[in-house]
Write a protein that holds these residues in place. Structure first.
Motif, PDB file in Angstrom:
ATOM      1  N   TYR A   8      57.128 -60.149 -40.573  1.00 13.08           N
ATOM      2  CA  TYR A   8      56.412 -60.080 -39.300  1.00 13.08           C
ATOM      3  C   TYR A   8      56.329 -61.460 -38.653  1.00 13.08           C
ATOM      4  O   TYR A   8      56.559 -61.611 -37.439  1.00 13.08           O
ATOM      5  CB  TYR A   8      55.006 -59.519 -39.508  1.00 13.08           C
ATOM      6  CG  TYR A   8      54.185 -59.461 -38.237  1.00 13.08           C
ATOM      7  CD1 TYR A   8      54.490 -58.541 -37.237  1.00 13.08           C
ATOM      8  CD2 TYR A   8      53.123 -60.339 -38.040  1.00 13.08           C
ATOM      9  CE1 TYR A   8      53.744 -58.490 -36.064  1.00 13.08           C
ATOM     10  CE2 TYR A   8      52.375 -60.297 -36.863  1.00 13.08           C
ATOM     11  CZ  TYR A   8      52.685 -59.379 -35.884  1.00 13.08           C
ATOM     12  OH  TYR A   8      51.951 -59.338 -34.723  1.00 13.08           O
TER      13      TYR A   8
ATOM     14  N   SER B  79      56.630 -54.836 -34.675  1.00  8.61           N
ATOM     15  CA  SER B  79      55.224 -54.634 -35.027  1.00  8.61           C
ATOM     16  C   SER B  79      55.023 -54.832 -36.525  1.00  8.61           C
ATOM     17  O   SER B  79      55.959 -54.725 -37.322  1.00  8.61           O
ATOM     18  CB  SER B  79      54.769 -53.227 -34.629  1.00  8.61           C
ATOM     19  OG  SER B  79      55.417 -52.253 -35.434  1.00  8.61           O
TER      20      SER B  79
ATOM     21  N   ASP C 273      50.827 -46.395 -35.676  1.00  9.36           N
ATOM     22  CA  ASP C 273      51.162 -47.431 -36.661  1.00  9.36           C
ATOM     23  C   ASP C 273      51.260 -46.853 -38.066  1.00  9.36           C
ATOM     24  O   ASP C 273      52.128 -47.261 -38.851  1.00  9.36           O
ATOM     25  CB  ASP C 273      50.126 -48.572 -36.624  1.00  9.36           C
ATOM     26  CG  ASP C 273      50.350 -49.512 -35.454  1.00  9.36           C
ATOM     27  OD1 ASP C 273      51.494 -49.571 -34.963  1.00  9.36           O
ATOM     28  OD2 ASP C 273      49.402 -50.190 -35.036  1.00  9.36           O
ATOM     29  N   ASN C 274      50.393 -45.927 -38.383  1.00  5.63           N
ATOM     30  CA  ASN C 274      50.450 -45.271 -39.695  1.00  5.63           C
ATOM     31  C   ASN C 274      51.759 -44.492 -39.842  1.00  5.63           C
ATOM     32  O   ASN C 274      52.402 -44.523 -40.900  1.00  5.63           O
ATOM     33  CB  ASN C 274      49.252 -44.340 -39.867  1.00  5.63           C
ATOM     34  CG  ASN C 274      49.180 -43.739 -41.257  1.00  5.63           C
ATOM     35  OD1 ASN C 274      48.998 -44.448 -42.259  1.00  5.63           O
ATOM     36  ND2 ASN C 274      49.326 -42.425 -41.334  1.00  5.63           N
TER      37      ASN C 274
ATOM     38  N   GLU D 170      54.656 -47.064 -40.294  1.00  7.10           N
ATOM     39  CA  GLU D 170      54.597 -47.678 -41.624  1.00  7.10           C
ATOM     40  C   GLU D 170      55.208 -46.760 -42.683  1.00  7.10           C
ATOM     41  O   GLU D 170      55.824 -47.225 -43.651  1.00  7.10           O
ATOM     42  CB  GLU D 170      53.138 -48.000 -41.968  1.00  7.10           C
ATOM     43  CG  GLU D 170      52.962 -48.800 -43.228  1.00  7.10           C
ATOM     44  CD  GLU D 170      51.508 -49.175 -43.486  1.00  7.10           C
ATOM     45  OE1 GLU D 170      51.142 -49.369 -44.667  1.00  7.10           O
ATOM     46  OE2 GLU D 170      50.742 -49.266 -42.499  1.00  7.10           O
TER      47      GLU D 170
ATOM     48  N   ALA E 283      53.424 -52.847 -38.479  1.00 10.50           N
ATOM     49  CA  ALA E 283      53.637 -51.555 -39.137  1.00 10.50           C
ATOM     50  C   ALA E 283      55.107 -51.365 -39.469  1.00 10.50           C
ATOM     51  O   ALA E 283      55.458 -50.900 -40.567  1.00 10.50           O
ATOM     52  CB  ALA E 283      53.140 -50.419 -38.243  1.00 10.50           C
TER      53      ALA E 283
ATOM     54  N   ARG F  61      50.190 -45.636 -27.144  1.00  9.94           N
ATOM     55  CA  ARG F  61      49.279 -45.994 -28.243  1.00  9.94           C
ATOM     56  C   ARG F  61      47.895 -45.371 -28.047  1.00  9.94           C
ATOM     57  O   ARG F  61      47.222 -45.042 -29.023  1.00  9.94           O
ATOM     58  CB  ARG F  61      49.189 -47.506 -28.390  1.00  9.94           C
ATOM     59  CG  ARG F  61      50.446 -48.112 -29.022  1.00  9.94           C
ATOM     60  CD  ARG F  61      50.278 -49.580 -29.369  1.00  9.94           C
ATOM     61  NE  ARG F  61      51.441 -50.078 -30.092  1.00  9.94           N
ATOM     62  CZ  ARG F  61      51.645 -49.932 -31.393  1.00  9.94           C
ATOM     63  NH1 ARG F  61      50.732 -49.302 -32.127  1.00  9.94           N
ATOM     64  NH2 ARG F  61      52.721 -50.427 -31.978  1.00  9.94           N
TER      65      ARG F  61
END
Length: 492
Positions: free
Chosen positions: A332, A304, A438-439, A442, A306, A431
């Motif tokens: 990516y 992903s 995703d946050n 990351e 992230a 999800r």
């Protein structure tokens, strides 16, 4: 509960025996001296006999009948169900056949290593022929016992309750969906500027990067380790999970993909319910579920955007590896690059199912007696040409690339793509339930992800079928729609 408690003791001992075999298998692939294979084959054959004798005994059959009359808790009833399933498999097979398969598998795997290195199928063809004939005997017996085709019986060894007709329909649908899509995606990506990774990263540093990320994701190094082997795998024993990878200095992040795949397997094993350790119901459900956990981590998470942001920052700040090619955007693009490749384990997630479909189709033909062993390289190359319109130039890029057949694991390959479909279905749900996932990724925070997997998948072990778990978690049985939506959203 007297009979049931006796059964628990017997299956506990059989599980410990399997754990010992697991460590010996790991050692055989990583540390064992080259000329020790013959004795190791005998050791593994002996252990397979011990496990078989315990589970297939008349005593176990009688205890199961008596235990069914006892008043058991709901989870104990599930455990008894799994005991009966294992007993039925074991009692069906003659012990001489079980030992011979174990013995010849160890020999064949050793010859495969040499054959793969020299790219010469003939080195292993005679022993593979012997192994396939043994597997055909096994498949015929199991097919008669479980009232299904021989090949379907082999698939059910790895994924209980599998249906060959259903799998064939799903794979045909996937092939029809992916075949035209691959060229569309490749044409679309031609306009994207992508920088290759010219920086070489030595093996030591690659391993340190992998171990750091494994630890962040939740791998417990007090109960497992990372080593090197010809073919990446996850093995070991209860609370002692051994994963391996292979390193490529020219392609320094390819090993990380393998590590993250095996880490997904390892997390599943390490998070199974401890109170049910060494009992059939406390083991992983099947290989489709297992592959869903490895592919969810490898494909859904670590490829992903992230994760690439996390990885780029980690490489720069901790390992002093930076530059434009290691920017998150470039990483990516590299990680989602679609191309037609020879090697399954190095392929992208769009072409990957076609690699599995090739092997699935060949396995069906092998066990329908439509292909002779000596013809496998030619038939493999022809099928690959049909799927990818590329010619295979050497055996190591074709039928020698995977260890599975040479270890006697016929029927395993379909579980990879069934796992990919299952992973996409789980990922869609998680999800929705973890909108800030995703946050988290990351910023290198994976606990919400792993906790979700523990609760919804890992802790359920073998109490339910794969499809039952999917229905509990996603309110749907296995549906390729989720995988197609995921591919469309990421690549189109």
């Amino acid at each position: 509960m007297n009979s049931y408690l006796k059964l628990k003791k017997i299956f506990n001992e059989a599980s410990i025996n399997s754990d010992i075999a697991g460590i010996l298998h790991w050692d055989m692939s990583t540390m064992m001296p080259e000329f020790s294979r013959k004795q190791r084959a005998e050791q593994l054959a002996y252990l397979s006999k011990l496990s078989h004798d315990k589970i297939a005994s008349r005593e176990v059959a009688d205890l199961i009948l008596n235990a069914k009359k006892e008043k058991l808790e709901k989870k104990d009833i599930s455990n008894l169900r799994e005991m009966e399933r294992e007993h039925k498999f074991s009692v069906s097979l003659p012990i001489d056949l079980v030992q011979q398969i174990s013995r010849i598998s160890a020999k064949c795997e050793g010859e495969w290593q040499e054959a793969r290195e020299k790219s010469d199928f003939k080195i292993v063809s005679n022993t593979l022929n012997e192994l396939i004939n043994l597997n055909k005997q096994e498949a015929k017996i199991l097919g008669e016992v479980f009232n299904c085709s021989p090949y379907e019986a082999l698939i059910n060894k790895f994924e209980p309750s599998s249906n060959l007709s259903f799998i064939s329909d799903v794979f045909e649908d996937l092939q029809n969906y992916l075949t035209p899509l691959i060229d569309i995606i490749i044409d679309k990506q031609k306009s994207e500027a992508v920088l290759p990774l010219h920086t070489k990263i030595d093996e030591f540093t690659q391993k340190k990067i992998a171990e750091h990320i494994m630890n962040s994701v939740g791998f417990d190094f007090k109960r497992g380790r990372l080593d090197k082997s010809i073919h990446p795998f996850c093995g070991g024993s209860t609370n002692d999970v051994r994963i391996t990878t292979r390193y490529n200095i020219e392609n320094p992040l390819s090993s990380l993909d393998g590590v993250m795949h095996e880490t997904g397997h390892a997390l599943y094993e390490l998070n199974l319910p401890e109170e049910w350790a060494h009992q059939p119901v406390g083991k992983s459900r099947g290989m489709a579920m297992h592959e869903s956990q490895s592919l969810l981590i490898e494909m859904q998470i670590t490829r992903s955007l992230a994760f690439k942001k996390y990885l780029s920052d980690l490489l720069k700040n901790k390992f002093k590896i930076s530059g434009e090619s290691f920017s998150f955007d470039n990483l990516y693009k590299l990680g989602t690059r679609v191309k037609k490749s020879y090697i399954r384990v190095e392929s992208d997630e769009v072409t990957y199912p076609l690699h599995i479909i090739l092997r699935f189709n060949l396995e069906k033909r092998i066990f329908n007696n439509e292909i002779k062993v000596d013809d496998i390289p030619v038939v493999w190359n022809d099928e690959y040409k049909k799927l990818f319109n590329i010619n295979i130039k050497k055996d190591s890029e074709g039928c020698l690339q995977d260890v599975h057949w040479y270890a006697g694991l016929f029927g395993y390959f379909p579980t990879y793509s069934l796992g990919a479909l299952t992973a996409a279905q789980f990922a869609n749900k998680l999800r929705n339930e973890l909108p800030l996932l995703d946050n988290d990724i990351e910023n290198g925070h994976f606990s919400n992800l792993t906790n979700w997997l523990k609760i919804n998948v890992h802790k359920k072990a073998s109490f339910y079928s794969t499809n039952a778990v999917l229905e509990q978690v996603t309110n749907s049985s296995l549906n390729a729609k989720y995988f197609k939506d995921y591919i469309n959203n990421r690549y189109l």
